[in-house]
Scaffold this active site. Structure first.
Site, PDB file in Angstrom:
ATOM      1  N   LEU A 163       0.812  -0.894   0.027  1.00 31.00           N
ATOM      2  CA  LEU A 163      -0.087  -0.261  -0.091  1.00 31.00           C
ATOM      3  C   LEU A 163       0.633   1.373  -0.043  1.00 31.00           C
ATOM      4  O   LEU A 163       2.061   0.923   0.610  1.00 31.00           O
ATOM      5  CB  LEU A 163      -0.781   0.304   1.204  1.00 31.00           C
ATOM      6  CG  LEU A 163      -0.591   0.647   2.710  1.00 31.00           C
ATOM      7  CD1 LEU A 163       0.042   1.583   3.102  1.00 31.00           C
ATOM      8  CD2 LEU A 163      -1.714  -0.277   3.182  1.00 31.00           C
ATOM      9  N   PHE A 264       6.838   7.542 -10.914  1.00 28.76           N
ATOM     10  CA  PHE A 264       7.843   8.102 -10.042  1.00 28.76           C
ATOM     11  C   PHE A 264       8.506   8.175 -10.905  1.00 28.76           C
ATOM     12  O   PHE A 264       9.952   8.033 -10.630  1.00 28.76           O
ATOM     13  CB  PHE A 264       8.106   6.537  -9.445  1.00 28.76           C
ATOM     14  CG  PHE A 264       7.031   5.914  -8.649  1.00 28.76           C
ATOM     15  CD1 PHE A 264       7.812   6.071  -7.437  1.00 28.76           C
ATOM     16  CD2 PHE A 264       6.010   5.657  -8.649  1.00 28.76           C
ATOM     17  CE1 PHE A 264       6.525   5.979  -5.991  1.00 28.76           C
ATOM     18  CE2 PHE A 264       5.292   5.426  -7.849  1.00 28.76           C
ATOM     19  CZ  PHE A 264       5.544   5.195  -5.784  1.00 28.76           C
ATOM     20  N   LEU A 265       8.465   9.496 -12.343  1.00 25.47           N
ATOM     21  CA  LEU A 265       9.361   9.849 -13.002  1.00 25.47           C
ATOM     22  C   LEU A 265       9.369  11.891 -12.953  1.00 25.47           C
ATOM     23  O   LEU A 265       9.235  12.392 -13.749  1.00 25.47           O
ATOM     24  CB  LEU A 265       9.616  10.181 -13.810  1.00 25.47           C
ATOM     25  CG  LEU A 265       9.829   8.472 -15.018  1.00 25.47           C
ATOM     26  CD1 LEU A 265      10.015   8.353 -15.922  1.00 25.47           C
ATOM     27  CD2 LEU A 265      11.024   8.306 -14.389  1.00 25.47           C
ATOM     28  N   GLY A 268      12.544  16.046  -8.271  1.00 18.96           N
ATOM     29  CA  GLY A 268      12.098  17.346  -7.223  1.00 18.96           C
ATOM     30  C   GLY A 268      12.829  16.770  -6.111  1.00 18.96           C
ATOM     31  O   GLY A 268      14.286  16.547  -6.241  1.00 18.96           O
ATOM     32  N   CYS A 275       8.884   3.937   4.077  1.00 17.66           N
ATOM     33  CA  CYS A 275       9.738   2.424   3.646  1.00 17.66           C
ATOM     34  C   CYS A 275      10.479   2.536   2.738  1.00 17.66           C
ATOM     35  O   CYS A 275      11.458   2.306   2.688  1.00 17.66           O
ATOM     36  CB  CYS A 275       8.457   2.369   2.827  1.00 17.66           C
ATOM     37  SG  CYS A 275       7.105   1.830   3.601  1.00 17.66           S
ATOM     38  N   LYS A 335       4.991  13.430   1.858  1.00 15.08           N
ATOM     39  CA  LYS A 335       3.629  13.754  -0.041  1.00 15.08           C
ATOM     40  C   LYS A 335       2.270  14.077   0.858  1.00 15.08           C
ATOM     41  O   LYS A 335       2.305  14.564   2.423  1.00 15.08           O
ATOM     42  CB  LYS A 335       4.148  11.908  -0.313  1.00 15.08           C
ATOM     43  CG  LYS A 335       2.897  11.050   0.748  1.00 15.08           C
ATOM     44  CD  LYS A 335       3.170   9.470   0.085  1.00 15.08           C
ATOM     45  CE  LYS A 335       2.064   8.930  -0.869  1.00 15.08           C
ATOM     46  NZ  LYS A 335       2.028   7.948  -1.488  1.00 15.08           N
TER      47      LYS A 335
HETATM   48  N1  LIG Z   1       3.450   2.231   5.389  1.00 16.79           N
HETATM   49  C1  LIG Z   1       3.532   2.137   4.870  1.00 16.79           C
HETATM   50  O1  LIG Z   1       3.130   2.228   3.949  1.00 16.79           O
HETATM   51  C2  LIG Z   1       4.093   0.701   4.358  1.00 16.79           C
HETATM   52  C3  LIG Z   1       3.790  -0.711   3.047  1.00 16.79           C
HETATM   53  C4  LIG Z   1       4.066  -1.154   3.218  1.00 16.79           C
HETATM   54  C5  LIG Z   1       4.273  -2.234   4.458  1.00 16.79           C
HETATM   55  N2  LIG Z   1       4.892  -1.515   5.574  1.00 16.79           N
HETATM   56  C6  LIG Z   1       5.600  -2.022   6.491  1.00 16.79           C
HETATM   57  O2  LIG Z   1       4.143  -2.457   7.601  1.00 16.79           O
HETATM   58  C7  LIG Z   1       5.106  -2.543   8.707  1.00 16.79           C
HETATM   59  C8  LIG Z   1       3.970  -1.403   9.393  1.00 16.79           C
HETATM   60  O3  LIG Z   1       4.054  -0.235   8.657  1.00 16.79           O
HETATM   61  P1  LIG Z   1       3.672   0.589   9.864  1.00 16.79           P
HETATM   62  O4  LIG Z   1       4.206   2.018   8.421  1.00 16.79           O
HETATM   63  O5  LIG Z   1       2.324   0.476   9.422  1.00 16.79           O
HETATM   64  O6  LIG Z   1       4.188   0.323  11.384  1.00 16.79           O
HETATM   65  P2  LIG Z   1       3.505   1.149  11.989  1.00 16.79           P
HETATM   66  O7  LIG Z   1       4.606   2.164  12.533  1.00 16.79           O
HETATM   67  O8  LIG Z   1       2.494   2.880  11.722  1.00 16.79           O
HETATM   68  O9  LIG Z   1       2.720   0.772  12.923  1.00 16.79           O
HETATM   69  C9  LIG Z   1       3.734  -0.132  13.309  1.00 16.79           C
HETATM   70  C10 LIG Z   1       2.752  -0.113  14.848  1.00 16.79           C
HETATM   71  O10 LIG Z   1       3.289  -1.566  15.371  1.00 16.79           O
HETATM   72  C11 LIG Z   1       2.972  -1.314  17.055  1.00 16.79           C
HETATM   73  N3  LIG Z   1       3.596  -2.659  18.021  1.00 16.79           N
HETATM   74  C12 LIG Z   1       5.452  -2.879  17.560  1.00 16.79           C
HETATM   75  N4  LIG Z   1       5.490  -4.289  18.363  1.00 16.79           N
HETATM   76  C13 LIG Z   1       4.000  -4.805  18.898  1.00 16.79           C
HETATM   77  C14 LIG Z   1       3.208  -6.370  19.624  1.00 16.79           C
HETATM   78  N5  LIG Z   1       4.072  -6.738  20.083  1.00 16.79           N
HETATM   79  N6  LIG Z   1       2.176  -6.048  19.225  1.00 16.79           N
HETATM   80  C15 LIG Z   1       0.925  -4.822  18.232  1.00 16.79           C
HETATM   81  N7  LIG Z   1       1.264  -4.411  18.670  1.00 16.79           N
HETATM   82  C16 LIG Z   1       2.982  -3.523  18.162  1.00 16.79           C
HETATM   83  C17 LIG Z   1       3.504   0.049  17.601  1.00 16.79           C
HETATM   84  O11 LIG Z   1       3.164   0.181  18.318  1.00 16.79           O
HETATM   85  C18 LIG Z   1       2.977   0.593  15.710  1.00 16.79           C
HETATM   86  O12 LIG Z   1       1.819   1.193  16.351  1.00 16.79           O
HETATM   87  C19 LIG Z   1       6.727  -2.349   8.539  1.00 16.79           C
HETATM   88  O13 LIG Z   1       7.410  -3.220   8.240  1.00 16.79           O
HETATM   89  C20 LIG Z   1       6.512  -1.328   7.348  1.00 16.79           C
HETATM   90  O14 LIG Z   1       7.894  -1.538   7.074  1.00 16.79           O
HETATM   91  C21 LIG Z   1       4.667   0.015   5.547  1.00 16.79           C
END
Ligand SMILES: NC(=O)c1ccc[n+]([C@@H]2O[C@H](COP(=O)([O-])OP(=O)(O)OC[C@H]3O[C@@H](n4cnc5c(N)ncnc54)[C@H](O)[C@@H]3O)[C@@H](O)[C@H]2O)c1
Length: 388
Positions: A163, A264-265, A268, A275, A335
């Site tokens: 996402l 993605f082109l 900026g 991420c 963004k």
């Molecule tokens: N944000 C994005 O756009 C996106 C997109 C794709 C993948 N990801 C990946 O997905 C993962 C999560 O990203 P995010 O942006 O949602 O993270 P985030 O930092 O917004 O949220 C992570 C949450 O996990 C909670 N947490 C930590 N340990 C925990 C536990 N033991 N039990 C329950 N909750 C716990 C934290 O309190 C936090 O609220 C990461 O690995 C990220 O790289 C993020």
């Protein structure tokens, strides 16, 4: 077919969109977080961050009883459900590698719940983790804590999330593709059936593969997108030196080539957010550990680091010495349509402007409260006039 009950660990962007997505299609979802303040908001139907279109669907999910957020009760969430999505954070360490402490804790709690459970349960890692993590870290923890065998007593998959913040919920329900890394066929079949039931006729193309390949697909995808951004910024930097050359026209013409594509082109300030910077760094660190230097991605990262400072150089070219100059910044988050300030490109710009003695005023339609905290903690400069 009876809909399985679903638990979601970690209720950030990925966890909350996953939880609301399944709840909106009639699944019963138990989310678990350690953050009590966040849980209170979610249980009132208020998203803890800005994300378009999430508010109404979250409210509906809570009001209908399909979604409940528990605090520190991972074991309960797992015990009362049939399948768990683990979406906890995997932040960067100072050397660029990823910090797996939250995955370790959530896996331990999940394993403890599996110990008490006799029914088959599938654990799905959704967080971005480097190849080998699910097989070599998550599986042993689950087996040790549960005293059960992965593949027979419980299932394990790795299904990366793609996402984009700003359209996170839309992307969750209309994904381009699904990737299922499976420990064994039964685990993969269970997850694929869930996705088929969720997406129905609109089920996206689905790739079933090994756990490590699924983990690598996520890093390869984000690294490719980051590379496109640094590439077009390099072309923009050449354009600056060529009279009448316009990078926008170059990008439009390049994008019409089907092999390249238009996305993605946009030249900026470079990429930011939670991420791309983290994932590019993590892949570099991971490859280094394997004895392979990812020179291409090192360049992508280095171009991205210097790009925001170019904006300050432009200011100096236009205004001369910046001491005492009033400079406005419009847009703070990394963004549009998000209030996420993680690795926002304005942070190095504002820090540099303040260092040069400028007075900075900033505005953002949604990110000001978070920007105030973030700029206070990230800035190494002594207090300077910054109005946000
Ligand atoms: N944000 C994005 O756009 C996106 C997109 C794709 C993948 N990801 C990946 O997905 C993962 C999560 O990203 P995010 O942006 O949602 O993270 P985030 O930092 O917004 O949220 C992570 C949450 O996990 C909670 N947490 C930590 N340990 C925990 C536990 N033991 N039990 C329950 N909750 C716990 C934290 O309190 C936090 O609220 C990461 O690995 C990220 O790289 C993020």
């Amino acid at each position: 077919m009876k809909k399985p009950n679903i638990s979601v660990l970690g209720i950030g962007y990925v966890g909350l969109c996953t939880a609301v997505g399944f709840a909106s299609r009639g699944y019963n979802v138990l989310a678990s977080t350690h953050d009590a303040e966040k849980a209170v908001k979610i249980n009132k139907g208020i998203p803890p961050f800005h994300e378009p279109n999430l508010q109404n669907l979250l409210k509906e999910a809570i009001d209908s009883g399909h979604l409940t957020c528990l605090v520190g009760e991972t074991e309960k969430a797992v015990l009362q459900t049939d399948l768990t999505f683990d979406a906890v954070g995997t932040p960067s360490r100072t050397d660029g590698s990823i910090d797996l402490q939250f995955i370790e804790t959530s896996s331990r709690d999940t394993g403890k719940a599996l110990y008490q459970k006799s029914a088959y349960h599938v654990v799905v890692i959704k967080s971005t983790v480097v190849p080998g993590t699910t097989q070599d870290l998550v599986k042993p923890i689950l087996e040790k804590e549960s005293e059960k065998k992965c593949g027979t007593d419980f299932g394990l998959c790795m299904s990366p999330e793609f996402l984009r913040q700003g359209s996170a919920f839309e992307d969750t329900i209309h994904s381009d593709r699904i990737v299922i890394g499976e420990h064994d066929k039964k685990s993969g079949d269970t997850l694929e059936n869930l996705y088929k039931d969720f997406y129905g006729k609109n089920t996206p193309p689905t790739i079933r593969t090994t756990l490590s390949t699924a983990e690598l697909i996520k890093y390869a995808s984000n690294s490719m997108l980051a590379t496109k951004i640094s590439f077009i910024n390099t072309i923009a930097n050449i354009c600056e030196k060529i009279p009448e050359a316009d990078v926008k026209v170059v990008a439009t013409a390049m994008g019409l080539d089907k092999r390249i594509g238009p996305l993605f082109l946009n030249a900026g300030l470079g990429y930011g957010g939670s991420c791309f910077p983290k994932d590019v760094k993590a892949l570099i660190a991971y490859a280094k550990n394997l004895g392979y230097r990812l020179k291409l991605l090192e360049s992508v990262e280095s171009i991205n680091k210097t790009q925001p400072i170019k904006a300050v150089q432009f200011c100096k070219e236009l205004l001369g010495n910046l001491k005492g100059k009033n400079i406005a910044i419009l847009g703070l988050a990394f963004k549009a349509d998000t209030d996420d300030m993680r690795e926002a490109r304005v942070i190095p710009i504002i820090n540099q402007l303040l260092k040069e003695g400028a007075r900075v005023s900033a505005y953002d339609p949604v990110a000001i409260p978070i920007a105030k905290q973030s700029l206070q903690t990230k800035s190494n400069t002594p207090p300077q006039p910054l109005n946000a």
